[in-house]
Design a protein around this motif. Structure first.
Motif, PDB file in Angstrom:
ATOM      1  N   MET A   6       0.849  -1.193   0.000  1.00  7.08           N
ATOM      2  CA  MET A   6       0.000   0.000   0.000  1.00  7.08           C
ATOM      3  C   MET A   6       0.885   1.243   0.000  1.00  7.08           C
ATOM      4  O   MET A   6       1.733   1.427   0.868  1.00  7.08           O
ATOM      5  N   PHE A   7       0.686   2.100  -0.974  1.00  7.78           N
ATOM      6  CA  PHE A   7       1.478   3.322  -1.055  1.00  7.78           C
ATOM      7  C   PHE A   7       0.904   4.375  -0.111  1.00  7.78           C
ATOM      8  O   PHE A   7      -0.294   4.423   0.147  1.00  7.78           O
ATOM      9  N   GLU A   8       1.787   5.245   0.368  1.00  4.28           N
ATOM     10  CA  GLU A   8       1.379   6.291   1.316  1.00  4.28           C
ATOM     11  C   GLU A   8       1.777   7.666   0.776  1.00  4.28           C
ATOM     12  O   GLU A   8       2.922   7.876   0.357  1.00  4.28           O
ATOM     13  N   LEU A   9       0.826   8.590   0.802  1.00  6.03           N
ATOM     14  CA  LEU A   9       1.057   9.961   0.348  1.00  6.03           C
ATOM     15  C   LEU A   9       1.339  10.851   1.548  1.00  6.03           C
ATOM     16  O   LEU A   9       0.586  10.845   2.531  1.00  6.03           O
ATOM     17  N   LYS A  10       2.441  11.628   1.487  1.00  7.74           N
ATOM     18  CA  LYS A  10       2.817  12.503   2.596  1.00  7.74           C
ATOM     19  C   LYS A  10       3.285  13.857   2.056  1.00  7.74           C
ATOM     20  O   LYS A  10       3.828  13.935   0.944  1.00  7.74           O
ATOM     21  N   ARG A  11       3.100  14.890   2.858  1.00 12.30           N
ATOM     22  CA  ARG A  11       3.737  16.158   2.537  1.00 12.30           C
ATOM     23  C   ARG A  11       5.202  16.092   2.961  1.00 12.30           C
ATOM     24  O   ARG A  11       5.525  15.562   4.030  1.00 12.30           O
ATOM     25  N   LEU A  12       6.080  16.643   2.134  1.00 11.66           N
ATOM     26  CA  LEU A  12       7.506  16.673   2.441  1.00 11.66           C
ATOM     27  C   LEU A  12       7.905  18.083   2.864  1.00 11.66           C
ATOM     28  O   LEU A  12       7.666  19.045   2.126  1.00 11.66           O
ATOM     29  N   TRP A  13       8.509  18.190   4.027  1.00  9.30           N
ATOM     30  CA  TRP A  13       8.999  19.475   4.531  1.00  9.30           C
ATOM     31  C   TRP A  13      10.502  19.539   4.256  1.00  9.30           C
ATOM     32  O   TRP A  13      11.335  19.307   5.123  1.00  9.30           O
ATOM     33  N   LEU A  14      10.827  19.842   3.019  1.00  5.41           N
ATOM     34  CA  LEU A  14      12.209  19.716   2.559  1.00  5.41           C
ATOM     35  C   LEU A  14      13.173  20.636   3.304  1.00  5.41           C
ATOM     36  O   LEU A  14      14.339  20.300   3.495  1.00  5.41           O
ATOM     37  N   GLN A  15      12.687  21.814   3.704  1.00  6.65           N
ATOM     38  CA  GLN A  15      13.590  22.766   4.359  1.00  6.65           C
ATOM     39  C   GLN A  15      13.883  22.403   5.812  1.00  6.65           C
ATOM     40  O   GLN A  15      14.803  22.955   6.411  1.00  6.65           O
ATOM     41  N   TYR A  16      13.087  21.468   6.366  1.00  4.86           N
ATOM     42  CA  TYR A  16      13.270  21.116   7.779  1.00  4.86           C
ATOM     43  C   TYR A  16      13.785  19.691   7.993  1.00  4.86           C
ATOM     44  O   TYR A  16      14.354  19.393   9.035  1.00  4.86           O
ATOM     45  N   ASP A  17      13.565  18.812   7.042  1.00  3.64           N
ATOM     46  CA  ASP A  17      13.903  17.399   7.212  1.00  3.64           C
ATOM     47  C   ASP A  17      15.024  17.045   6.234  1.00  3.64           C
ATOM     48  O   ASP A  17      14.781  16.796   5.055  1.00  3.64           O
ATOM     49  N   GLU A  18      16.245  17.004   6.724  1.00  5.54           N
ATOM     50  CA  GLU A  18      17.401  16.782   5.861  1.00  5.54           C
ATOM     51  C   GLU A  18      17.403  15.377   5.263  1.00  5.54           C
ATOM     52  O   GLU A  18      17.788  15.189   4.101  1.00  5.54           O
ATOM     53  N   VAL A  19      16.974  14.374   6.032  1.00  4.20           N
ATOM     54  CA  VAL A  19      16.922  13.007   5.513  1.00  4.20           C
ATOM     55  C   VAL A  19      15.959  12.929   4.329  1.00  4.20           C
ATOM     56  O   VAL A  19      16.261  12.353   3.271  1.00  4.20           O
ATOM     57  N   MET A  20      14.776  13.559   4.492  1.00  2.00           N
ATOM     58  CA  MET A  20      13.786  13.553   3.415  1.00  2.00           C
ATOM     59  C   MET A  20      14.270  14.372   2.220  1.00  2.00           C
ATOM     60  O   MET A  20      14.024  14.024   1.071  1.00  2.00           O
ATOM     61  N   HIS A  21      14.972  15.451   2.517  1.00  5.06           N
ATOM     62  CA  HIS A  21      15.496  16.289   1.442  1.00  5.06           C
ATOM     63  C   HIS A  21      16.483  15.507   0.589  1.00  5.06           C
ATOM     64  O   HIS A  21      16.500  15.634  -0.642  1.00  5.06           O
TER      65      HIS A  21
END
Length: 350
Positions: free
Chosen positions: A1-16
């Protein structure tokens, strides 16, 4: 099951870093101006992403292994819903040319396509309605029109000199004023200053650019000036020039475009170069040396600085009487914000 999320690129370096890796795999520019980003995950893996800036959807990527999962449409719907909540019902998309059929099947119309970029839109008012307005404004019988596109932030003697020069060469001149409200003076103020400054010229029509010339949609790097990566600015400049050449110029039968030389902004110089390459041979680009008074080159930047510093002498030197009168009329009501925010000089109680 795929999951949709907002990405906070300026705050989360791992996600960035995950986002950056996905963008680079798709050969997309990680320096794009974006305000909102979504991601689709398969467990911990980021497998698709999409972003927008105002009403411009961009940075759409789906991992190669998931191309059959219809993730683009799953990404597009929530992005458009968020844009609608921000007050827009007209959408633009920047994407790669090979995705044209996909986005057309989702209700988007192609505006212009280059080897590098596909530019589409959905909603109203659209390009067709803008072109219909231009047809109504066209001066009949003119087959050798000239054009100038200006921000006029504010309208100076340099702008006036450019228009007067064009009027001596062309039987009619269309002056387009940028509609984007990303400048210190509002689009309405700039339009009024231009109209007043060219009122003495009988062969001039003043028009808005809407979203289709030097706008946040066609050329977002223009508003970043020298903060914009030049490679990105070059691609956008070429797209803007092609849109003008193939969609706008034929309607008004434009044969000449006039610009000032650009000793100050590398981004604007890149734009001049792109127009020179794209326009030939159908449209001649006239590049005029900037007007100087008392060995000082006139620029709107210097005028804005003089306004902050209340330098009356420089204003009188650099501004036509019409602009000077316009600014004086509202000068005591001008809200001056020296931090450089949008609409830095915005008149109150108009």
């Amino acid at each position: 099951m795929f999951e949709l999320k907002r990405l906070w690129l300026q705050y989360d370096e791992v996600m960035h870093q995950k986002w950056k890796q996905l963008m680079e795999q798709a050969n997309l520019d990680i320096h794009e101006q974006i305000e909102y980003t979504l991601g689709i995950f398969d467990g911990e893996d980021l497998i698709a992403t999409g972003s927008f800036d105002r009403n411009i959807i961009k940075c759409l990527v789906v991992c190669q292994n998931y191309q059959s999962e219809d993730l683009l449409s799953k990404m597009l719907t929530p992005l458009m819903q968020e844009i609608r909540q921000n007050g827009f019902n007209h959408f633009f998309i920047y994407t790669s040319p090979e995705k044209e059929a996909i986005f057309q099947s989702l209700g988007f119309q192609t505006i212009i396509k280059t080897a590098d970029i596909l530019f589409l839109e959905q909603g109203n008012p659209n390009l067709d309605s803008y072109l219909a307005m231009l047809r109504q404004k066209k001066i009949m019988g003119v087959t050798d029109a000239g054009v100038i596109v200006m921000n006029a932030n504010p309208f100076t003697k340099g702008h006036q000199y450019l228009v007067e020069h064009a009027c001596r060469i062309c039987s009619h001149v269309y002056v387009f004023v940028l509609s984007d409200n990303q400048s210190e003076f509002s689009a309405n103020d700039r339009m009024e200053m231009v109209k007043a400054g060219v009122a003495h010229l009988k062969n001039v029509t003043v028009l808005p650019t809407n979203d289709y010339m030097v706008s946040s949609a066609t050329f977002p790097a223009y508003f970043l000036k020298d903060k914009a990566p030049l490679a990105q600015a070059s691609v956008q400049a070429r797209l803007d020039a092609l849109l003008f050449k193939h969609k706008i110029a034929p309607i008004l039968e434009i044969r000449s475009r006039f610009v000032g030389d650009e000793p100050f902004s590398k981004v604007t110089d890149v734009y001049n170069q792109a127009m020179q390459e794209v326009f030939q041979p159908e449209i001649q680009l006239h590049v005029l040396k900037r007007l100087a008074i008392d060995n000082q080159t006139i620029s709107a930047t210097k005028v804005r600085k003089a306004l902050k510093e209340h330098d009356e002498q420089l204003l009188l030197h650099f501004l036509p009487q019409t602009t000077y009168n316009y600014l004086k009329r509202y000068y005591n009501n001008l809200e001056v914000n020296i931090s450089g925010n949008q609409n830095e000089f915005s008149s109150r109680n108009r």
